[in-house]
Enzyme design. Sequence first.
Site, PDB file in Angstrom:
ATOM      1  N   ASP A   1       0.850  -1.193   0.000  1.00 48.54           N
ATOM      2  CA  ASP A   1       0.000   0.000   0.000  1.00 48.54           C
ATOM      3  C   ASP A   1       0.890   1.249   0.000  1.00 48.54           C
ATOM      4  OD1 ASP A   1      -3.209   0.535   0.976  1.00 48.54           O
ATOM      5  OD2 ASP A   1      -1.804   2.213   1.090  1.00 48.54           O
TER       6      ASP A   1
ATOM      7  N   HIS B   1     -10.976  -7.301 -13.180  1.00 52.06           N
ATOM      8  CA  HIS B   1     -11.662  -6.196 -12.522  1.00 52.06           C
ATOM      9  C   HIS B   1     -12.984  -6.663 -11.926  1.00 52.06           C
ATOM     10  CE1 HIS B   1     -12.760  -2.086 -11.574  1.00 52.06           C
ATOM     11  NE2 HIS B   1     -13.980  -2.400 -11.985  1.00 52.06           N
TER      12      HIS B   1
ATOM     13  N   ASN C   1     -12.774  -3.145   2.526  1.00 52.82           N
ATOM     14  CA  ASN C   1     -13.763  -2.084   2.542  1.00 52.82           C
ATOM     15  C   ASN C   1     -14.649  -2.219   1.312  1.00 52.82           C
ATOM     16  OD1 ASN C   1     -12.514  -0.974   4.847  1.00 52.82           O
ATOM     17  ND2 ASN C   1     -11.060   0.146   3.571  1.00 52.82           N
TER      18      ASN C   1
ATOM     19  N   HIS D   1     -11.878  -1.469  -7.003  1.00 52.90           N
ATOM     20  CA  HIS D   1     -11.399  -2.747  -7.531  1.00 52.90           C
ATOM     21  C   HIS D   1     -11.175  -3.580  -6.279  1.00 52.90           C
ATOM     22  CE1 HIS D   1      -8.629  -5.077 -10.490  1.00 52.90           C
ATOM     23  NE2 HIS D   1      -8.610  -5.751  -9.339  1.00 52.90           N
TER      24      HIS D   1
ATOM     25  N   HIS E   1     -10.220  -5.444  -3.153  1.00 53.99           N
ATOM     26  CA  HIS E   1      -8.899  -5.652  -2.560  1.00 53.99           C
ATOM     27  C   HIS E   1      -9.036  -6.034  -1.098  1.00 53.99           C
ATOM     28  CE1 HIS E   1      -9.900  -1.333  -2.280  1.00 53.99           C
ATOM     29  NE2 HIS E   1      -9.287  -1.341  -1.108  1.00 53.99           N
TER      30      HIS E   1
END
Length: 119
Positions: free
Chosen positions: A33, A49, A93, A104, A106
């Site tokens: 990140d 995606h 989230n 997208h 994660h």
Amino acid sequence: MHTDPDCLFCKIVAGKIPSRMVYQDDELYAFHDIHPWAPVHFLLIPKQHIASMAQLTDAHAAMMGRMMVLVPKLALLEGCNPYPAGGFRMLSNTGAEGGQEVHHLHIHVMGGPRPWLRG
Ligand code: 5GP
Ligand code: ZN
């Protein structure tokens, strides 16, 4: 494979935006990140995606299972301390009220000695 040319993480998978890779295989990609909340903080994503967990169908079950099994392995490789004294935190989230900023799918994986910036 379905990708979205306007999606930040699709651009990262395609190498159009640089990232610090943690892992990849034919269907998954993991990278650090850019704004870590913890000493270890990486994101695990499908290469295809999928906007969020809200779009998952039964067809994604095997891939999501592979992601879950991969998390503890990558966490240790990236420097999270072993369970139970160490461990890690994973979260995904989903949607505006879930705090999702990049659409997208994660999984955040965070670990390392506390205190952390968030969480
Ligand atoms: P979300 O709030 O959608 O769950 O989390 C998106 C995460 O993506 C954030 O933690 C943010 O720091 C990270 N992020 C956003 N843009 C980039 C980028 O260009 N590169 C990397 N490596 N991470 C990013
Ligand atoms: Zn995407």
